[in-house]
Design a protein around this motif. Structure first.
Motif, PDB file in Angstrom:
ATOM      1  N   ARG A  74       0.833  -1.203   0.000  1.00 10.39           N
ATOM      2  CA  ARG A  74       0.000   0.000   0.000  1.00 10.39           C
ATOM      3  C   ARG A  74       0.866   1.252   0.000  1.00 10.39           C
ATOM      4  O   ARG A  74       0.522   2.254  -0.647  1.00 10.39           O
ATOM      5  N   ASN A 226      -2.254   9.641   1.970  1.00 10.07           N
ATOM      6  CA  ASN A 226      -2.836   8.347   2.256  1.00 10.07           C
ATOM      7  C   ASN A 226      -2.231   7.844   3.561  1.00 10.07           C
ATOM      8  O   ASN A 226      -1.014   7.923   3.742  1.00 10.07           O
ATOM      9  N   PHE A 227      -3.065   7.344   4.441  1.00  7.74           N
ATOM     10  CA  PHE A 227      -2.575   6.925   5.749  1.00  7.74           C
ATOM     11  C   PHE A 227      -2.313   5.425   5.745  1.00  7.74           C
ATOM     12  O   PHE A 227      -3.170   4.645   5.334  1.00  7.74           O
TER      13      PHE A 227
ATOM     14  N   LEU B 432     -14.585  11.841   5.852  1.00  9.85           N
ATOM     15  CA  LEU B 432     -14.399  12.968   4.944  1.00  9.85           C
ATOM     16  C   LEU B 432     -13.930  12.396   3.620  1.00  9.85           C
ATOM     17  O   LEU B 432     -12.750  12.144   3.431  1.00  9.85           O
ATOM     18  N   VAL B 467      -9.110   1.398   1.872  1.00  6.66           N
ATOM     19  CA  VAL B 467      -8.610   1.656   3.224  1.00  6.66           C
ATOM     20  C   VAL B 467      -7.463   2.654   3.167  1.00  6.66           C
ATOM     21  O   VAL B 467      -7.390   3.605   3.940  1.00  6.66           O
ATOM     22  N   THR B 468      -6.565   2.453   2.207  1.00  3.68           N
ATOM     23  CA  THR B 468      -5.409   3.344   2.101  1.00  3.68           C
ATOM     24  C   THR B 468      -5.839   4.780   1.843  1.00  3.68           C
ATOM     25  O   THR B 468      -5.299   5.707   2.429  1.00  3.68           O
ATOM     26  N   CYS B 469      -6.788   4.969   0.961  1.00  3.81           N
ATOM     27  CA  CYS B 469      -7.102   6.332   0.536  1.00  3.81           C
ATOM     28  C   CYS B 469      -8.137   7.006   1.411  1.00  3.81           C
ATOM     29  O   CYS B 469      -8.169   8.227   1.482  1.00  3.81           O
ATOM     30  N   GLU B 471      -9.412   5.844   4.782  1.00  5.29           N
ATOM     31  CA  GLU B 471      -9.399   5.752   6.241  1.00  5.29           C
ATOM     32  C   GLU B 471      -8.247   6.562   6.823  1.00  5.29           C
ATOM     33  O   GLU B 471      -7.092   6.246   6.597  1.00  5.29           O
ATOM     34  N   LYS B 472      -8.603   7.608   7.577  1.00  9.39           N
ATOM     35  CA  LYS B 472      -7.572   8.429   8.193  1.00  9.39           C
ATOM     36  C   LYS B 472      -7.612   8.307   9.704  1.00  9.39           C
ATOM     37  O   LYS B 472      -6.610   8.496  10.364  1.00  9.39           O
ATOM     38  N   ASP B 473      -8.757   8.086  10.242  1.00 10.49           N
ATOM     39  CA  ASP B 473      -8.860   7.996  11.692  1.00 10.49           C
ATOM     40  C   ASP B 473      -9.588   6.713  12.041  1.00 10.49           C
ATOM     41  O   ASP B 473     -10.379   6.209  11.261  1.00 10.49           O
ATOM     42  N   VAL B 474      -9.307   6.229  13.222  1.00 10.97           N
ATOM     43  CA  VAL B 474     -10.083   5.116  13.725  1.00 10.97           C
ATOM     44  C   VAL B 474     -10.991   5.676  14.800  1.00 10.97           C
ATOM     45  O   VAL B 474     -10.532   6.167  15.820  1.00 10.97           O
TER      46      VAL B 474
END
Lengths: 375, 947
Positions: A74, A226-227, B432, B467-469, B471-474
């Protein structure tokens, strides 16, 4: 040349250290390469995660970063896309190491780093001026000092931003225009006042999940990254692998020849696993050790023990030394951490040494002594 | 057919040679490796040569389903043998009334032949639409002249053969799964057709590692599912058999599952042979559908031509099995069989897509509910021809093994659709996410797929990219992006059992709730308002709902407003119903009886007749029987049981409960019936004697709490008049009290209270004793305990309230703080927990005693400290029993008309003696004289009163 360089440096960056390997991979790489990348994404993955027999390579590539394959994939893919990469994780999970490896593999330059601190200013991200040259010759490209990020833009390589969330929000936001418009304008100059990023430019930032919220990212900046969340390694086998790999490297760096007996490694891993379990079930901060108990912490303990026995001991790693180093490295707050370690030592290590005996007994003794010295 | 197969032997020789060469090159040959490799080819060979056509399947595999559909269309077999528990066969006909996925369930509570305590036993076999077995079932049931024969061991054997504990082989239970949908199967043991998975962790880990995939479902999808989706029948069959053989040969030696599997294979082949002999069917017209693992079995019974000695099928135990369908869901199947989250949903989506593209009309049971898209599919592909598979099967394996998996090309439209939808879903889920994210997901998916060596991003690649693009926070409580992807790719589908397939009880419940006008199949919670005054016809619905509330787990039906208690009749009720979500519970109720009433009756009867039942439990059952079942019959039966239980009870632990219940029941009967039921009278008389007998022991016994003793006394005193009227003797109670010698202070206080009630201890003496306690510094610390006893005594002796207020006031006034303060919380807790109904009594009494305002307080003297009035002195000094009644208007009246008293005295045989004429007391004379001298005041008051 490389060897000389490596010898002169306390710690060589990845692209220097693995230069031969990268050269060889580049020579056999026939896959499509995005932008100006030196290696194709598959080769980058191979470089980071190591080769297997099934890859059919003539040369074995050792694994350098230990963790889920998905995270690496990723990350690579993100760098090939339009967005920056933000690696998030607890301290000691190998974020910066992964960032360095990726930068080294992709563009052979992992040293364009900005370290985020409370004192980081926008100048560190964009550019600043060499005051004496400005006085002598006026403002020109010559008197400008580009930041590592700007250099990365000009060269079309990867720039790194360590501990992004430690710097203040307005400084962070300077990255927004860099990441979306991909240029920096220099209003002080009349001509040649825009630095455009060349293809291949991207940013790898790291952020510590324990510090998140100190200066949380603005949503505009979040959108441009991207996180990739990197968890603490909990699998015992891969953790053992990481500790072995990193300590071997450290020993080589210190030019120490010393064996780490597998039983001692087991004791170290087991005691960290116990302490982690205790921290997970603790209800207040006072019942937790201040340390995050990460893999890096384990390596630190082992390194401490190795150096201690090398210079002050009989050049053999012993369980007493390991116990002492463990206590010494983990006891940071005077009453709280020592109390937790004392409880652990008498509640867990002592029964275990009675039950299993062996090295645990001397481990118990070493730790106990250090606790009594420190308290 | 066997004649056709002969050339196959030679075609496999090349492959066998190639594999043996490979083994030679790797390990020098002649060892296990070459044995395994050559054996695998032999296995496939043997399966192909078998006279009865074997169709190897894998569970939740759209490729299997597709190949099955094609094969059924070309071959049109007359008999289909299916690897499924044979006694589940009658349930299959009911599948058409359900919305899939549902699970076939066998359920047993009355065990015979299994260790006691291991029940209830439950087996589920989930059926989804995207499965080969459903295709076979649909074909066989809807095609005239086709017979469907289930050949696997019965559910009884499933448990007979379970090694050790019941959760040995089959994954049972829902440990560690969260979510209500995942728990749909309860703790049943799952059975499934075509379980195909590496039998040891290392092999699976190896395959995953080298396949560069994350979990088993993804590996299967990439290396088997996709290449086989478009493959011809022979390739499909040979490849499946090869995989089955691989897992069969590569297994740990200590794996005891193989023994069970081989036993099952013997069972199945024996059943097939029996059926062929009995029906005389031609093996060429038959198809045997079984897991790929069993298709390459090496038991001696394998094959119609096997000459093994006949296999004796062990008899079933005497356990009575009940069968039914329960709703299932994709997540329940994943949880039960340890599949990756979302894999069954993805398989369902793949199946739908393959159906649309592949030009195959899937079989579908006539009248099958749900699956709207399917009907459309049938229309669009009507008339398309299935691929021809005529001719002898050659070696398709070499090609399959040599080439890398042929994967689908990029379907841009599909991927674009996913990207747009996931962003929409994410935005709705609180993330977001913007159009820019959709673009990034699209790009990342393709890049990821490329990095992983496939042209078309699989759903798993897509999920990773999302998920990569995005998801920033849990955020705890928010759905994570991976879960959103699952929802997008078909989501969890939850089945429902149709009305016609329900057991009679469930159908009855649905019928009786019909007047509510609700759609009971909906899985949401529904609010219903019952205005019983305006619509008295809804009363039966209310009855059913109350019964369901009693029987079903929490949350299925929940009253929001309205209670059902003895003596109350609600006017309005409102309910939250989630019947659709708890369909399984209702269906399982159906295993217990035919109507709700019957189940209720059975349950009540069971609780009452349990060995550990108590009188309190029986009385509760009586109340429940009156509330829910009506009529006197059950109430009387349970009441008689309560009498029996009370008489044999040796402890008084639930005396408070008994007292509360019997009081309420007596009040109910007094209000509604002309006379008390016989059992009530018996209960009171038995209870009176019982508690009298136990009273001395209970007072002395340290283990019996003061509350229990208080409740016993409460029973004895408050029901005394009834007991005496029914022939009990008060002397028994007096004797019992006299025999009691408690030591604990609280019980001593209780005993004093009891004696006061019985007239054995005058109130003043009681007061004197308390004062004595307070004045003795050695006893003062124990005084609170005495007070606790008095508080408990309020229940049996309500008349003691003024005294309790007095004692409490004195305690507050005189106890030293170190004693008083620690005791206060205990007092408050006791009052709140044990005697909440007595608190108002105490408060009222206190209100009467204490002044209402602050001003009066200064001048206030507590009644017990006021100097005793002379009349009381007189009473105290006079002989007992003589003082009261001598004076006053009543005495004057009697004296004026002595005839009635004289007659009574004569009747009783007493001499009628009247005291001398009343001499006015000295005080009264003076007052009268005074008033006579000054009549103005009295006149003014009289005028005032007149007005």
């Amino acid at each position: 040349m490389t060897n000389e360089m490596t010898n002169e440096m306390l710690r060589a960056p990845a692209e220097v250290k693995y230069a031969a390997e990268l050269d060889w991979l580049e020579s056999i790489d026939d896959g499509p390469k995005p932008f100006s990348w030196r290696l194709s994404p598959r080769m980058v993955r191979l470089f980071v995660l190591g080769s297997e027999r099934s890859d059919g390579l003539d040369r074995e590539i050792p694994q350098k970063w230990f963790g889920d394959r998905g995270f690496v994939e990723r990350s690579i893919v993100t760098l090939a896309s339009d967005r920056g990469l933000l690696l998030i994780g607890d301290p000691g999970t190998g974020k910066s190491w992964l960032a360095e490896l990726l930068a080294a593999a992709i563009c052979r330059n992992s040293t364009l780093v900005v370290q985020g601190t409370a004192g980081t200013t926008e100048d560190h991200i964009k550019y600043s001026w060499n005051v004496s040259t400005v006085i002598a010759k006026g403002q020109s490209r010559e008197s400008m000092i580009p930041s590592p990020i700007m250099t990365a833009m000009e060269q079309g390589v990867i720039g790194r931003f360590e501990e992004l969330t430690r710097s203040t929000s307005d400084v962070q936001d300077a990255l927004i225009s860099i990441l979306s418009e991909k240029y920096v304008s220099i209003p002080e100059l009349d001509t040649d006042n825009t630095v455009f990023a060349r293809p291949g430019f991207s940013i790898i930032a790291t952020a510590n999940s324990r510090d998140r919220g100190v200066n949380d990212l603005s949503s505009a900046l979040k959108r441009r990254f991207n996180f990739v969340r990197i968890p603490v390694v909990t699998s015992k086998t891969s953790e053992a692998e990481i500790v072995r790999f990193r300590t071997a490297e450290l020993l080589r760096r210190h030019r120490i020849e010393l064996d780490v007996p597998p039983t001692l490694l087991d004791i170290l891993l087991q005691s960290f696993a116990d302490l982690r379990a205790a921290a997970a079930s603790a209800t207040s901060e006072d019942e937790k050790l201040e340390s995050a108990l990460s893999t890096a912490e384990q390596i630190g303990v082992l390194e401490d023990a190795i150096l201690h026995s090398h210079f002050f001991g009989d050049r053999t790693l012993r369980a007493e030394t390991l116990g002492g180093s463990l206590v010494g490295s983990l006891a940071r707050r005077a009453p709280e951490d020592l109390a937790i370690l004392n409880k652990y030592w008498h509640g867990v290590v002592e029964p275990r040494s009675q039950k299993d005996g062996g090295e645990w007994t001397s481990f118990l003794e070493g730790g106990r002594q250090t606790i009594s010295t420190l308290s | 057919m066997s004649a056709d197969m002969s050339p196959v032997v030679t075609t496999f020789d090349a492959l066998r040679g190639q594999l043996l060469d490979a083994a030679e090159a790797f390990s020098g040959g002649g060892d296990t490796l070459s044995g395994i490799l050559a054996g695998m080819v032999d296995d496939v060979d043997r399966m192909l040569r078998e006279e009865l056509e074997i169709f190897p399947v894998c569970h939740h595999s759209p490729a299997s389903a597709l190949a099955m559909t094609r094969r059924l269309r070309t071959k049109r077999p007359k008999v289909v043998y299916l690897e499924l528990c044979e006694d589940l066969r009658p349930l299959l006909d009911e599948l058409r009334n359900c919305r899939l996925p549902v699970a076939l369930q066998a359920f047993a509570t009355q065990l015979d032949g299994f260790p006691p305590g291991s029940g209830p036993l439950s087996v589920v076999a989930p059926v989804t639409e995207a499965s080969a077995e459903y295709q076979a079932i649909a074909y066989a049931l809807d095609t005239p002249g086709v017979e469907l024969v289930l050949v696997d061991r019965s559910v009884d054997h499933v448990f007979q053969w379970l090694p050790g504990e019941p959760d040995g082989t089959a994954s049972s239970g829902v440990e560690g799964v969260d979510g209500e949908e995942a728990a749909l199967h309860g703790d049943a043991v799952g059975v499934e057709i075509g379980d195909l998975r590496p039998r040891f962790a290392e092999l699976e880990a190896h395959l995953l590692h080298h396949g560069k995939v994350r979990h088993w479902s993804e590996w299967w999808d990439q290396y088997v599912e996709q290449p086989l989706t478009g493959a011809d029948y022979d390739t499909y069959r040979q490849a499946m058999a090869l995989i089955g053989s691989l897992f069969r040969r590569l297994r740990p030696t200590e794996d005891d599952r193989l023994a069970i599997d081989e036993e099952r294979e013997r069972y199945m082949w024996t059943r097939i042979r029996e059926h062929l002999t009995a029906s005389g069917a031609d093996p060429a017209d038959c198809l045997y559908v079984c897991g790929a693992f069993h298709a390459v079995s090496r038991v001696a019974e394998f094959g119609l031509a096997a000459d093994a000695p006949p296999y004796a099928i062990s008899p079933r135990t005497g356990t009575r099995w009940l069968y039914g369908l329960i709703p299932s869901s994709h997540s329940a199947i994943e949880a039960q069989f340890g599949l990756a989250q979302g894999s069954v949903s993805i398989a369902a989506a793949t199946w739908a897509k393959a159906g649309r593209r592949g030009g195959v009309t899937p079989y579908r049971l006539e009248g099958q509910q749900g699956g709207r898209t399917r009907t459309k599919t049938v229309k669009t592909v009507k008339g398309s021809e299935p691929p021809a598979t005529a001719g002898p099967a050659g070696d398709r394996l070499s090609g399959f093994l040599a080439a890398p998996p042929v994967l689908d090309g990029l379907d841009e439209d599909e991927l674009r659709g996913w990207c747009v939808d996931i962003v929409r879903l994410a935005r709705r889920g609180g993330y977001l996410a913007s159009t820019a994210d959709a673009i990034a997901v699209f790009e990342t998916s393709i890049l990821l797929a490329g990095l992983r060596g496939r042209a078309r991003p699989t759903p798993y690649d897509f999920a990773d990219a999302a998920v990569t693009c995005i998801e920033k926070d849990v955020v705890p409580g928010r759905r994570d992006v991976r879960r959103l992807c699952e929802i997008l790719l078909g989501g969890d589908r939850i089945g429902a059992v149709g009305y016609d397939a329900l057991p009679p009880l469930a159908r009855d419940v649905y019928d009786r709730l019909e007047p509510l006008g609700l759609d009971l199949s909906r899985r949401t919670q529904q609010r219903v308002l019952l205005d019983l005054k305006a619509n008295p016809e809804l009363e039966p619905c209310s009855d059913v709902l109350w019964k369901l509330r009693y029987l079903l787990p929490d949350g299925a039906v929940r009253p929001i407003m309205g209670v059902r208690r003895l003596g109350e009749r609600p006017i309005q009720e409102s309910w939250d119903l989630a019947i659709g979500r708890h369909q399984r519970s209702i269906i399982e109720l159906g295993y217990e009886g035919v109507t709700v009433e019957q189940v209720l009756e059975q349950r009540l009867r069971r609780t009452v007749w349990e060995p550990q039942a108590t009188a309190g439990v029986a009385l509760t059952a009586v109340a429940d029987a009156i509330l829910y079942l009506g009529g006197r019959r059950f109430a009387d039966e349970f009441g008689n049981r309560a009498v029996e239980l009370l008489a044999t009870e040796r402890t008084v632990d639930d005396a408070p409960e008994v007292l509360r219940r019997i009081r309420r029941l007596l009040a109910h009967y007094r209000a509604t019936e002309p006379e008390l039921p016989a059992w009530c009278e018996a209960f009171v008389t038995v209870g009176y004697a019982h508690y009298c007998t136990l009273l001395p022991t209970a007072f002395a016994d340290d283990d019996t709490g003061v509350r229990q003793v208080g409740a016993m006394l409460g029973f004895l005193f408050t029901l005394e008049s009834l007991a005496l009227s029914l022939g009990c003797d008060r002397a028994q109670l007096e004797l019992a009290v006299r025999q009691s010698h408690p030591e604990a202070p609280a019980k001593v206080a209780l005993l004093w209270a009891a004696k006061t009630q019985l007239g054995l201890l005058p109130r003043d003496e009681l007061r004197a004793r308390c004062d004595e306690l307070l004045s003795n510094p050695l006893v003062v610390p124990a005084f609170p305990l005495y007070l606790s006893g008095f508080v408990q005594a309020l229940e049996p002796v309500p008349a003691l309230a003024p005294f309790v207020v007095e004692a409490l006031s004195k305690a507050f006034a005189r106890l030293p703080d170190p004693v008083l303060l620690p005791w206060l919380p205990t007092l408050i807790m006791t009052l709140r927990k044990h005697v909440p109904e007595l608190v108002p009594v105490l408060v009222r009494e206190a209100g009467r005693t204490f002044p209402g305002g602050l001003a009066e307080l200064d001048a206030w003297t507590p009644p017990w400290e006021r100097p005793a009035v002379p009349i009381r002195q007189g009473r105290q000094t006079g002989e007992a029993g003589a003082a009261p009644g001598r004076s006053g208007p009543a005495a004057a009246l009697l004296a004026r008309h002595p005839q009635a008293c004289d007659a009574v005295a004569a009747l009783l045989g007493c001499p009628a003696e009247w005291p001398a004429a009343e001499v006015p007391e000295p005080g009264q004379v003076e007052v009268r004289e005074l008033l006579a001298r000054h009549p103005t005041t009295t006149g003014a008051i009289a005028a005032l009163l007149d007005r």
